[in-house]
Motif scaffolding. Structure first.
Motif, PDB file in Angstrom:
ATOM      1  N   SER A 369       0.863  -1.185   0.000  1.00 50.69           N
ATOM      2  CA  SER A 369       0.000   0.000   0.000  1.00 50.69           C
ATOM      3  C   SER A 369       0.902   1.238   0.000  1.00 50.69           C
ATOM      4  N   ARG A 370       0.233   2.432  -0.121  1.00 51.55           N
ATOM      5  CA  ARG A 370       1.035   3.663  -0.133  1.00 51.55           C
ATOM      6  C   ARG A 370       1.319   4.136   1.287  1.00 51.55           C
ATOM      7  N   HIS A 371       1.637   3.236   2.162  1.00 48.20           N
ATOM      8  CA  HIS A 371       1.883   3.558   3.563  1.00 48.20           C
ATOM      9  C   HIS A 371       3.274   4.187   3.678  1.00 48.20           C
ATOM     10  N   ALA A 372       3.380   5.170   4.606  1.00 51.27           N
ATOM     11  CA  ALA A 372       4.652   5.903   4.753  1.00 51.27           C
ATOM     12  C   ALA A 372       5.806   4.980   5.131  1.00 51.27           C
ATOM     13  N   ASP A 373       5.506   3.817   5.737  1.00 51.09           N
ATOM     14  CA  ASP A 373       6.590   2.893   6.105  1.00 51.09           C
ATOM     15  C   ASP A 373       7.026   2.039   4.920  1.00 51.09           C
ATOM     16  N   LEU A 374       6.125   1.837   3.961  1.00 52.40           N
ATOM     17  CA  LEU A 374       6.439   0.902   2.860  1.00 52.40           C
ATOM     18  C   LEU A 374       7.057   1.587   1.647  1.00 52.40           C
ATOM     19  N   SER A 375       6.555   2.795   1.324  1.00 49.69           N
ATOM     20  CA  SER A 375       6.994   3.438   0.081  1.00 49.69           C
ATOM     21  C   SER A 375       8.511   3.639   0.006  1.00 49.69           C
ATOM     22  N   PRO A 376       9.153   4.190   1.079  1.00 51.84           N
ATOM     23  CA  PRO A 376      10.609   4.374   0.959  1.00 51.84           C
ATOM     24  C   PRO A 376      11.364   3.055   0.863  1.00 51.84           C
ATOM     25  N   LEU A 377      10.858   2.024   1.564  1.00 52.54           N
ATOM     26  CA  LEU A 377      11.505   0.701   1.503  1.00 52.54           C
ATOM     27  C   LEU A 377      11.492   0.183   0.067  1.00 52.54           C
ATOM     28  N   ALA A 378      10.293   0.306  -0.553  1.00 53.65           N
ATOM     29  CA  ALA A 378      10.135  -0.185  -1.937  1.00 53.65           C
ATOM     30  C   ALA A 378      11.001   0.628  -2.894  1.00 53.65           C
ATOM     31  N   ALA A 379      11.058   1.962  -2.664  1.00 54.74           N
ATOM     32  CA  ALA A 379      11.853   2.811  -3.567  1.00 54.74           C
ATOM     33  C   ALA A 379      13.332   2.448  -3.477  1.00 54.74           C
ATOM     34  N   LEU A 381      14.591  -0.436  -2.558  1.00 56.14           N
ATOM     35  CA  LEU A 381      14.787  -1.758  -3.157  1.00 56.14           C
ATOM     36  C   LEU A 381      14.820  -1.656  -4.687  1.00 56.14           C
ATOM     37  N   ALA A 382      13.882  -0.881  -5.233  1.00 56.22           N
ATOM     38  CA  ALA A 382      13.833  -0.719  -6.693  1.00 56.22           C
ATOM     39  C   ALA A 382      15.149  -0.123  -7.203  1.00 56.22           C
ATOM     40  N   ASP A 383      15.666   0.861  -6.489  1.00 58.02           N
ATOM     41  CA  ASP A 383      16.935   1.476  -6.911  1.00 58.02           C
ATOM     42  C   ASP A 383      18.073   0.466  -6.893  1.00 58.02           C
ATOM     43  N   ARG A 384      18.051  -0.406  -5.892  1.00 57.99           N
ATOM     44  CA  ARG A 384      19.103  -1.432  -5.801  1.00 57.99           C
ATOM     45  C   ARG A 384      19.016  -2.389  -6.994  1.00 57.99           C
ATOM     46  N   LEU A 385      17.785  -2.801  -7.304  1.00 59.13           N
ATOM     47  CA  LEU A 385      17.610  -3.792  -8.379  1.00 59.13           C
ATOM     48  C   LEU A 385      17.863  -3.191  -9.756  1.00 59.13           C
ATOM     49  N   ARG A 386      17.596  -1.873  -9.884  1.00 64.17           N
ATOM     50  CA  ARG A 386      17.784  -1.183 -11.168  1.00 64.17           C
ATOM     51  C   ARG A 386      19.209  -1.244 -11.684  1.00 64.17           C
ATOM     52  N   ARG A 387      20.140  -1.439 -10.768  1.00 65.42           N
ATOM     53  CA  ARG A 387      21.540  -1.512 -11.209  1.00 65.42           C
ATOM     54  C   ARG A 387      21.748  -2.752 -12.075  1.00 65.42           C
ATOM     55  N   HIS A 388      20.868  -3.750 -11.943  1.00 65.05           N
ATOM     56  CA  HIS A 388      21.037  -4.991 -12.715  1.00 65.05           C
ATOM     57  C   HIS A 388      20.025  -5.143 -13.842  1.00 65.05           C
ATOM     58  N   TRP A 389      18.793  -4.701 -13.593  1.00 74.06           N
ATOM     59  CA  TRP A 389      17.714  -5.012 -14.525  1.00 74.06           C
ATOM     60  C   TRP A 389      16.786  -3.825 -14.745  1.00 74.06           C
ATOM     61  N   MET A 390      15.947  -3.924 -15.786  1.00 71.55           N
ATOM     62  CA  MET A 390      14.872  -2.937 -15.974  1.00 71.55           C
ATOM     63  C   MET A 390      13.826  -3.214 -14.900  1.00 71.55           C
ATOM     64  N   VAL A 391      13.547  -2.193 -14.090  1.00 69.07           N
ATOM     65  CA  VAL A 391      12.636  -2.374 -12.952  1.00 69.07           C
ATOM     66  C   VAL A 391      11.526  -1.337 -13.053  1.00 69.07           C
ATOM     67  N   GLU A 392      10.319  -1.751 -12.731  1.00 68.80           N
ATOM     68  CA  GLU A 392       9.202  -0.809 -12.669  1.00 68.80           C
ATOM     69  C   GLU A 392       8.664  -0.815 -11.252  1.00 68.80           C
ATOM     70  N   THR A 393       8.168   0.332 -10.794  1.00 73.68           N
ATOM     71  CA  THR A 393       7.463   0.329  -9.519  1.00 73.68           C
ATOM     72  C   THR A 393       6.016   0.724  -9.800  1.00 73.68           C
ATOM     73  N   ASP A 394       5.118   0.259  -8.965  1.00 77.12           N
ATOM     74  CA  ASP A 394       3.698   0.569  -9.169  1.00 77.12           C
ATOM     75  C   ASP A 394       3.015   0.482  -7.807  1.00 77.12           C
ATOM     76  N   ASP A 395       2.380   1.596  -7.378  1.00 76.17           N
ATOM     77  CA  ASP A 395       1.684   1.533  -6.084  1.00 76.17           C
ATOM     78  C   ASP A 395       0.220   1.923  -6.229  1.00 76.17           C
ATOM     79  N   ALA A 396      -0.276   1.938  -7.484  1.00 79.87           N
ATOM     80  CA  ALA A 396      -1.658   2.380  -7.684  1.00 79.87           C
ATOM     81  C   ALA A 396      -2.611   1.188  -7.724  1.00 79.87           C
ATOM     82  N   GLN A 397      -3.652   1.249  -6.957  1.00 76.85           N
ATOM     83  CA  GLN A 397      -4.741   0.262  -6.899  1.00 76.85           C
ATOM     84  C   GLN A 397      -4.340  -1.024  -6.152  1.00 76.85           C
TER      85      GLN A 397
END
Ligand SMILES: Nc1ncnc2c1ncn2[C@@H]1O[C@H](COP(=O)(O)OP(=O)(O)OP(=O)(O)O)[C@@H](O)[C@H]1O
Length: 456
Positions: A369-379, A381-397
């Motif tokens: 969910s778009r919870h203040a505790d989760l969004s930065p964690l996900a962001a 993580l996505a930045d870490r994975l982006r160094r290796h692969w094409m990564v998308e993030t999605d928090d809508a719906q």
């Protein structure tokens, strides 16, 4: 699970809906061409990368080249294109409208009619068709400021001439011995009199070409070798072998430079074009190098150190249409099946079962969910994975909707960050095809994904 085989229409609608491809210049009413959107460009790049890897990187005997798109008319006169690269047309005696012969034949064939029973589409006259001079399939331009508005040049209809012009350069600078090949990927331009539906016959399209130079007399063996290599390449990347077939081109359907042609066809499943050409392997004899040698005066013979002879090599040439491969991979990957919902039911889903090497996005990171505790964690993580692969993030719906969106574009893995992640530093990894979910520790995640995305 009920499986649904696609039609091209399903895939085209997915392409537009999700940004694989858009009709070009739509705001001006469309031009007939198509542009590749964010996901399309990633898929196209992945196909081309896999082709380059198979044809150049993994081979001792092939080198790459990137030659000019625009070349002076003298080159195309020498290659035979100015005279022979033409399309037959008929002219209406009454209004002088011109129509392409294949188009008229198609109309006649469908109705079981003779050509003279096909009315002129401009004035409606019957029996008015007379032979006319063939129309060039070359796209021309003028460069410079000469009296006639500059010097005539042509945009390449094939990349191979660039390989022939550079043949001696490559032999000398990369010290190549026969057999060896020159690979090129890039755009080609053709005046197509009967352009077809995207992406089969467009004026501008991309080609993956190999000009493979062999000793005279060795072409037949290499021809069969390349047909098999190319067929296997599609299968390795996930294409259903039952939907691939090879056919020999009849002699009267060969290009002016070819002495033999084999076509690799894909079963697109479209009612109008069940089987469509994907790629062709041609024997070009020594004709091109001989022509350029003759016209330029340069000695383009190869010196065979083993025998002490000089001769012009023969060329075997596998050429894939990148844009047709794009559509074949999409058609082959497209499926509709059922997925479980979070409420314990099932729902229909569209899924692209693309080989991970081809998937435009390799990993999606989804905060529950778009919870203040989760969004930065996900962001993070996505930045870490982006160094290796094409990564998308999605928090809508809802998460189920987001899985559907990723399934539809073929993302092999979705990583969900939830409230347990904060405490136990683990995430849920969901597999696109099996839809199974596994809990994986954050520290082990990169290794887990790397094992499954080898070479991506
Ligand atoms: N106008 C085009 N649009 C998209 N792809 C094309 C087009 N023309 C050719 N291709 C692709 O390039 C590959 C090699 O084409 P090739 O140079 O043999 O043309 P061709 O098949 O002889 O063309 P034609 O059918 O017009 O005579 C084809 O198998 C196809 O995948």
């Amino acid at each position: 699970m009920p499986q649904h085989r696609s039609t091209i229409d399903d895939v085209l609608s997915l392409c537009k809906r999700r940004g694989f491809a858009y009709p070009s210049g739509e705001i001006y009413g469309g031009t007939g061409a198509w542009d590749y959107g964010p996901l399309g460009v990633a898929l196209k790049e992945a196909i081309q990368r896999q082709w380059w890897r198979a044809m150049v990187q993994l081979r001792e005997d092939v080198v790459g080249l990137d030659s000019s798109v625009v070349l002076p008319a003298a080159v195309w006169r020498a290659s035979g294109h100015v005279d022979a690269y033409t399309a037959p047309v008929l002219e209406c005696e009454r209004c002088h409208d011109v129509a392409a012969v294949p188009e008229l034949r198609q109309a006649a064939g469908e109705e079981g009619l003779r050509l003279d029973a096909i009315p002129c589409r401009a004035c409606g006259a019957m029996g008015s068709w007379v032979e006319a001079s063939p129309v060039t399939r070359l796209v021309s331009t003028r460069l410079g400021a000469g009296a006639a508005g500059g010097e005539a040049h042509y945009l390449r209809p094939e990349l191979a001439q660039g390989a022939f012009l550079n043949f001696a350069n490559v032999v000398t600078t990369s010290r190549r011995r026969l057999p060896f090949g020159i690979a090129q990927a890039g755009k080609a331009f053709r005046n197509e009199l009967s352009p077809g539906a995207f992406p089969f016959r467009t004026h501008e399209f991309e080609r993956l070409e190999l000009a493979y130079f062999v000793e005279p007399g060795a072409a037949a063996g290499w021809h069969d070798y390349w047909v098999e290599q190319r067929r296997e390449w599609y299968v390795r990347l996930g294409v259903d072998p039952a939907r691939l077939r090879r056919t020999e081109r009849p002699a009267d359907d060969l290009a002016h430079f070819a002495t033999r042609g084999t076509t690799l066809e894909y079963h697109y499943g479209d009612p109008e074009a069940e089987w469509g050409e994907l790629e062709r392997i041609a024997d070009r004899s020594d004709d091109d190098l001989a022509r350029h040698s003759h016209a330029s005066g340069a000695d383009l013979r190869y010196y065979d150190q083993r025998t002490g002879e000089r001769y012009i090599p023969h060329v075997v040439e596998p050429v894939a249409g990148l844009t047709r491969a794009f559509m074949a991979f999409l058609v082959d990957a497209y499926a509709e099946d059922e997925a479980p919902t979070t409420r314990g039911g099932v729902e229909q889903r569209v899924v692209l079962r693309l080989h991970p090497l081809l998937a435009p996005v390799k990993v999606a990171v989804l905060p529950l969910s778009r919870h203040a505790d989760l969004s930065p964690l996900a962001a993070d993580l996505a930045d870490r994975l982006r160094r290796h692969w094409m990564v998308e993030t999605d928090d809508a719906q809802a998460i189920g909707r987001r899985y559907r969106r990723q399934d539809e574009i073929g993302t092999p893995y979705c990583v969900t960050v939830d409230f347990h992640t904060i405490g136990d530093r683990s995430v849920t990894v969901r597999d696109r095809d099996t839809m199974r979910q596994e809990r994986v520790g954050l520290d082990a995640l990169e290794g887990y994904l790397a094992e499954r995305l080898v070479g991506c």
